[in-house]
Design a protein around this motif. Sequence first.
Motif, PDB file in Angstrom:
ATOM      1  N   HIS A  35      44.851  28.449  40.751  1.00 29.79           N
ATOM      2  CA  HIS A  35      43.625  28.532  41.171  1.00 29.79           C
ATOM      3  C   HIS A  35      43.574  27.862  42.661  1.00 29.79           C
ATOM      4  O   HIS A  35      44.414  26.014  43.038  1.00 29.79           O
ATOM      5  CB  HIS A  35      42.866  27.427  40.692  1.00 29.79           C
ATOM      6  CG  HIS A  35      43.518  27.716  38.682  1.00 29.79           C
ATOM      7  ND1 HIS A  35      42.718  28.209  38.021  1.00 29.79           N
ATOM      8  CD2 HIS A  35      43.771  27.050  37.701  1.00 29.79           C
ATOM      9  CE1 HIS A  35      42.840  28.267  36.951  1.00 29.79           C
ATOM     10  NE2 HIS A  35      43.481  27.334  36.348  1.00 29.79           N
ATOM     11  N   GLY A  51      40.854  32.496  41.463  1.00 25.25           N
ATOM     12  CA  GLY A  51      40.637  31.603  40.153  1.00 25.25           C
ATOM     13  C   GLY A  51      39.786  30.438  40.720  1.00 25.25           C
ATOM     14  O   GLY A  51      40.012  29.575  39.561  1.00 25.25           O
ATOM     15  N   ASP A  53      36.979  29.258  39.899  1.00 29.30           N
ATOM     16  CA  ASP A  53      35.509  29.595  39.023  1.00 29.30           C
ATOM     17  C   ASP A  53      36.297  29.465  37.842  1.00 29.30           C
ATOM     18  O   ASP A  53      35.414  29.328  36.329  1.00 29.30           O
ATOM     19  CB  ASP A  53      34.473  30.587  39.081  1.00 29.30           C
ATOM     20  CG  ASP A  53      34.058  30.300  40.729  1.00 29.30           C
ATOM     21  OD1 ASP A  53      33.480  29.256  41.085  1.00 29.30           O
ATOM     22  OD2 ASP A  53      33.931  32.295  41.054  1.00 29.30           O
ATOM     23  N   ASP A  54      37.857  29.484  37.233  1.00 26.28           N
ATOM     24  CA  ASP A  54      38.397  29.517  36.467  1.00 26.28           C
ATOM     25  C   ASP A  54      38.682  27.187  35.773  1.00 26.28           C
ATOM     26  O   ASP A  54      38.892  26.735  37.390  1.00 26.28           O
ATOM     27  CB  ASP A  54      40.107  29.734  36.310  1.00 26.28           C
ATOM     28  CG  ASP A  54      39.345  31.306  36.142  1.00 26.28           C
ATOM     29  OD1 ASP A  54      38.079  32.232  36.115  1.00 26.28           O
ATOM     30  OD2 ASP A  54      40.591  31.746  36.522  1.00 26.28           O
ATOM     31  N   TYR A  55      38.202  26.984  34.670  1.00 27.78           N
ATOM     32  CA  TYR A  55      38.268  25.446  34.095  1.00 27.78           C
ATOM     33  C   TYR A  55      39.989  25.249  35.171  1.00 27.78           C
ATOM     34  O   TYR A  55      41.203  25.644  34.748  1.00 27.78           O
ATOM     35  CB  TYR A  55      38.332  25.424  32.875  1.00 27.78           C
ATOM     36  CG  TYR A  55      37.300  25.374  32.723  1.00 27.78           C
ATOM     37  CD1 TYR A  55      36.145  24.337  33.662  1.00 27.78           C
ATOM     38  CD2 TYR A  55      36.306  25.788  31.891  1.00 27.78           C
ATOM     39  CE1 TYR A  55      34.555  24.213  33.848  1.00 27.78           C
ATOM     40  CE2 TYR A  55      34.822  25.894  31.792  1.00 27.78           C
ATOM     41  CZ  TYR A  55      34.227  24.802  32.523  1.00 27.78           C
ATOM     42  OH  TYR A  55      32.598  24.422  32.402  1.00 27.78           O
ATOM     43  N   THR A 176      36.353  22.780  38.353  1.00 29.82           N
ATOM     44  CA  THR A 176      36.624  24.025  38.961  1.00 29.82           C
ATOM     45  C   THR A 176      37.428  23.773  40.039  1.00 29.82           C
ATOM     46  O   THR A 176      36.819  23.112  40.916  1.00 29.82           O
ATOM     47  CB  THR A 176      36.027  25.154  39.112  1.00 29.82           C
ATOM     48  OG1 THR A 176      34.323  24.994  39.532  1.00 29.82           O
ATOM     49  CG2 THR A 176      35.425  25.318  38.033  1.00 29.82           C
TER      50      THR A 176
END
Length: 395
Positions: A35, A51, A53-55, A176
Amino acid sequence: MPKFPGLHLILTLFALGALGAAPSRAQNFQTSVPHAILIDAGTNTVLFEKGADDYAKPASTVKILTAELIFQALAEGKLKLDDEFTVSEHAWRTGGAPAGGSAMFLALNSRVRVEDLIRGLVIQSGNDAAITLAEGLAGAEESFVTRMNKRAAELGLVKSRFGNPWGMDGPDQKVTAREMAKLAAHMIKTYPEYYRYFGEKEYTWNKIRQQNRNPLLTMSIGADGLKTGNIDKDSGYGLVGSATQDGRRLIVAVYGAKSAKERAEEARKLLQWGFRNFEEKELFKAGEPIGPAQVYGGTKGSVELTAKEDIKVLLPRGANERLMGKIVYEGPVLAPVEAGATVGRLEVKRGNSVVLEQPLQTVESVEQGSLPRRAFDAIYESAAAAIHQKLSGKK
């Protein structure tokens, strides 16, 4: 009045043209962290994302939002740097020396100045400092968490959730990279007089001298602040940082690194790559009409939109980039409309990636139209609604 996002959400789509004359090599950059995002603070251009917007688990980077609430209270005069908060047993036992985590080493029941607690929070990453600040401002940690989530929503952090002010893992603690970079940009722009604490390289409290945990500060790359975070192997290592070179500020956020070394190296490489490989291009001047938004029930059927500031974007040096722009709003806009009202935004895309979002305001006011005009608009919108419903397959 009916609103049809699918029909009117994207009103204007236009090419911004090819800028430059050579193939782009900037997109060849790769990072090992899962991320990451790199943005230019001056233009809000996204230079790199992966990545984003991925948690991810924020760990101690959550303390950036904790600091934001304290800085906000200071800026609004609700708190002073010389005010003192008492270290509760909960703060001492959960976040202090007995807990074994990162601590400022506050003494139980002692009274500590807010300024000292801020330094303990952002330099020493003290969990005890975070809890003491939270309790001092909101009365209880749980009440402060409620404020955190409310404030996050106000700042546009729509995906991130916060469960405590110091970074303990839990189902309600997730962020994020994109939103944490956005938070960092807000901190730097809104609180310059307090942001400086993030850049102090060491702090001594209770005769214990601790170094700032941000490794970027020692790398001679213009870094001046923000936070690292790590809980355990599962959470990975995270960092939100910022640096300036030649008047340009970049903000980086990385999460999920496998080690502190990887975290530091990947953040450093992203920043250096951003400074070396991009140049600024102007798209629109402040006040220049960009495109129209449709108006419902007004003396005019549309109103021109513009931006309060120059709209600029960073592009790879020497790149042959074709940008696409679109005006996005939920509409049509209901009259009367005031001049300067924010009614939409400009999105600029490079390929499939949105690299810039800029709020847009109305150039002029539009008064409410006559009754016949409003009736005509109502008939038009009803017909448009029927067409939209038919095309979307809804009954």
